[in-house]
Enzyme design. Structure first.
Site, PDB file in Angstrom:
ATOM      1  N   THR A   1       1.021  -1.279  -0.042  1.00 59.73           N
ATOM      2  CA  THR A   1       0.289   0.174   0.016  1.00 59.73           C
ATOM      3  C   THR A   1       0.826   1.445   0.087  1.00 59.73           C
ATOM      4  O   THR A   1       0.483   2.185  -0.688  1.00 59.73           O
ATOM      5  CB  THR A   1      -1.164  -0.185   1.124  1.00 59.73           C
ATOM      6  OG1 THR A   1      -1.839  -1.162   1.229  1.00 59.73           O
ATOM      7  CG2 THR A   1      -1.991   1.049   1.437  1.00 59.73           C
TER       8      THR A   1
ATOM      9  N   SER B   1       1.512  -7.211  -0.861  1.00 59.07           N
ATOM     10  CA  SER B   1       2.163  -8.380  -0.109  1.00 59.07           C
ATOM     11  C   SER B   1       1.631  -9.947  -0.212  1.00 59.07           C
ATOM     12  O   SER B   1       2.374 -10.730  -0.002  1.00 59.07           O
ATOM     13  CB  SER B   1       2.445  -7.935   1.151  1.00 59.07           C
ATOM     14  OG  SER B   1       1.726  -7.984   1.920  1.00 59.07           O
TER      15      SER B   1
ATOM     16  N   THR C   1       1.588  -4.614   4.309  1.00 56.78           N
ATOM     17  CA  THR C   1       1.582  -4.769   5.511  1.00 56.78           C
ATOM     18  C   THR C   1       0.645  -6.292   5.610  1.00 56.78           C
ATOM     19  O   THR C   1       0.736  -6.884   6.631  1.00 56.78           O
ATOM     20  CB  THR C   1       0.458  -3.962   6.197  1.00 56.78           C
ATOM     21  OG1 THR C   1      -0.571  -3.795   5.614  1.00 56.78           O
ATOM     22  CG2 THR C   1       1.195  -2.533   6.375  1.00 56.78           C
ATOM     23  N   ASP C   2       0.118  -6.864   4.853  1.00 59.58           N
ATOM     24  CA  ASP C   2      -0.514  -8.101   4.753  1.00 59.58           C
ATOM     25  C   ASP C   2       0.381  -9.105   5.372  1.00 59.58           C
ATOM     26  O   ASP C   2       0.131 -10.177   6.118  1.00 59.58           O
ATOM     27  CB  ASP C   2      -1.425  -8.547   3.748  1.00 59.58           C
ATOM     28  CG  ASP C   2      -2.454  -7.524   3.466  1.00 59.58           C
ATOM     29  OD1 ASP C   2      -2.775  -6.700   4.102  1.00 59.58           O
ATOM     30  OD2 ASP C   2      -3.141  -7.620   2.428  1.00 59.58           O
TER      31      ASP C   2
END
Ligand code: ASP
Length: 328
Positions: free
Chosen positions: A13, A57, A90-91
Site C-alpha cells: 500500500t 504483499s 502490511t498483509d
C-alpha cells in the site's frame, strides 16, 4: 558524517494509488516517487534504492523473502551502508520481517515498513512511516536489535510483532510484550531490549510447509491431504495450551511416521504451548508422538521458521532442537 541507507522497495500500500477504472488500489509508485514525499530527506541521510518489485504483499512468497535476504546479505557488509530498510505490504510484512530476522546474522539495523493508507487516500501514512524508519535505521541505538518493524512511530521486534487490525494505523502490535520503543521528534527511543534471538544458518528453504488451524470436531483428512500432496512440514495451530481433537491423531501419527515435521503452536493470540494435558489429543500425548513444540509463535511465523529449518535439515531431531532449544 551523513549515514547511507539501502532502501529495498517491494510494493504494498505504501506504493499504491487508486486506479480510476478499477476504483481500487493497485501498485503504482516507484522508489523515487515515494522518497520524494519525505521533506528534507537529503539533509539527514544518503539513500541508495533498489526497486525489487511492486508486489501487493499477498503475492510475496518465501522464495521472494529469500531473494530479499540475499540482496541484504550482499550489501549489508559494505562499509558505506549503515542500515537497510525494506518497504513492504502490511498483509505479510511480519512474515518477511521474521524470515529476515532468522536468516540474517548481522548487527546493522534492518527495518521493515509499510503503510495502511494508499497515496490516493487522505492522510497517506507512507511518508511518515518511512521517515520514522529512516530515523531508526540511522540510529546507533538500533544496532544489534535484529530486524525491526517501524509503523505509526512504534518500533517492534520482528519475532514478536503481528498485524492486529485490518484498518487501524496502529495495527502492528506485540501483544505479549509490547513495543521495544517509539520514534519521537525524529529520534528513536528504546524502552526495552531483546534478550535472545534465533538464527537459522541456511541458504535454502522448503516451501512445502502447510498451516492448519484447529477447531472443535476437526478430523485428520486435511492432514492426510498435505501428506499425500508431498508436504515436508505441517504447522498446527492447536487449541489452548496445545491440544487437538482426538480425531486428528491418526493424521499426525501418519505424518510423523512419514518423516514430516509436525510443529504445534496455539491458536490463542498469546502464550506458549506445553505438555500439560494427558488425555488423547492432549499436549503430553502429542509430545510422546513426536510433535515439535513451537513456543509462543503465531502459526504463520512458526511456518516461516519451519520453512527455514527444513531448508537447513530434514532431520526431525535437529528440527526439534531448532524449535525447542532456546540457546540456538
Ligand atoms: N494488501 C496490501 C498489501 O499487503 C496491504 C498493505 O500494503 O498494507 O500489499
Amino acid at each position: 558524517m551523513k549515514k547511507k541507507l539501502l532502501i529495498i522497495f517491494t510494493g504494498g500500500t505504501i506504493a499504491m494509488e487508486v486506479d480510476p477504472l478499477l476504483h481500487a488500489a493497485i501498485p503504482s509508485l516507484n522508489s523515487d516517487e515515494i522518497i520524494s514525499m519525505i521533506s528534507n530527506v537529503e539533509e539527514i541521510v544518503n539513500v541508495e534504492s533498489i526497486n525489487f518489485a511492486n508486489f501487493p504483499s499477498p503475492h510475496i512468497r518465501p522464495k521472494h523473502m529469500l531473494e530479499i535476504s540475499n540482496i541484504i546479505n550482499k550489501n549489508i557488509y559494505r562499509d558505506d551502508i549503515d542500515g537497510v530498510i525494506v518497504t513492504h505490504g502490511t498483509d505479510t510484512l511480519e512474515e518477511t520481517a521474521y524470515f529476515l530476522d532468522l536468516i540474517i546474522d548481522q548487527e546493522k539495523p534492518i527495518i521493515l515498513v509499510g503503510a495502511m493508507r494508499n497515496n490516493s487516500e487522505l492522510g497517506y501514512d507512507g511518508s511518515s512511516n518511512l521517515s520514522a524508519a529512516i530515523c531508526t535505521a540511522i540510529s546507533e541505538k538500533a544496532l544489534g536489535k535484529g530486524v525491526l518493524v517501524v509503523m505509526n512511530n512504534e518500533v517492534n521486534a520482528a519475532g514478536e510483532v503481528v498485524k492486529t487490525h485490518t484498518l487501524a494505523l496502529d495495527t502492528f502490535k506485540s501483544p505479549e510484550f509490547g513495543p521495544l520503543g517509539i520514534v519521537d521528534n525524529d529520534e528513536v527511543i528504546f524502552y526495552r531490549d531483546i534478550i535472545s534471538r534465533k538464527h537459522i544458518d541456511t541458504k535454502k528453504i522448503e516451501e512445502k510447509v502447510a498451516l492448519i488451524k484447529t477447531a472443535s470436531g476437526m478430523e485428520a483428512n486435511i492432514i492426510d491431504f498435505y501428506i499425500d500432496s508431498g508436504y515436508k512440514g505441517i504447522v498446527i495451530e492447536a487449541l489452548g495450551r496445545g491440544n487437538v481433537p482426538p480425531q486428528m491423531i491418526p493424521g499426525i501419527e501418519r505424518a510423523i511416521s512419514s518423516n514430516i515435521a509436525v510443529v504445534m503452536v496455539s491458536r490463542c493470540h498469546t502464550g506458549r504451548v506445553l505438555d500439560s494435558y494427558g488425555y488423547k489429543g492432549g499436549g503430553k500425548h502429542l509430545r510422546d508422538l513426536g510433535v515439535i513444540f513451537g513456543d509462543n509463535l503465531p502459526g504463520h511465523k512458526a511456518r516461516i521458521k519451519l520453512i527455514l529449518a527444513l531448508g537447513k535439515t530434514k532431520n526431525l531431531k535437529e528440527i526439534k532442537n531448532i524449535f525447542e532449544n532456546n540457546n540456538i
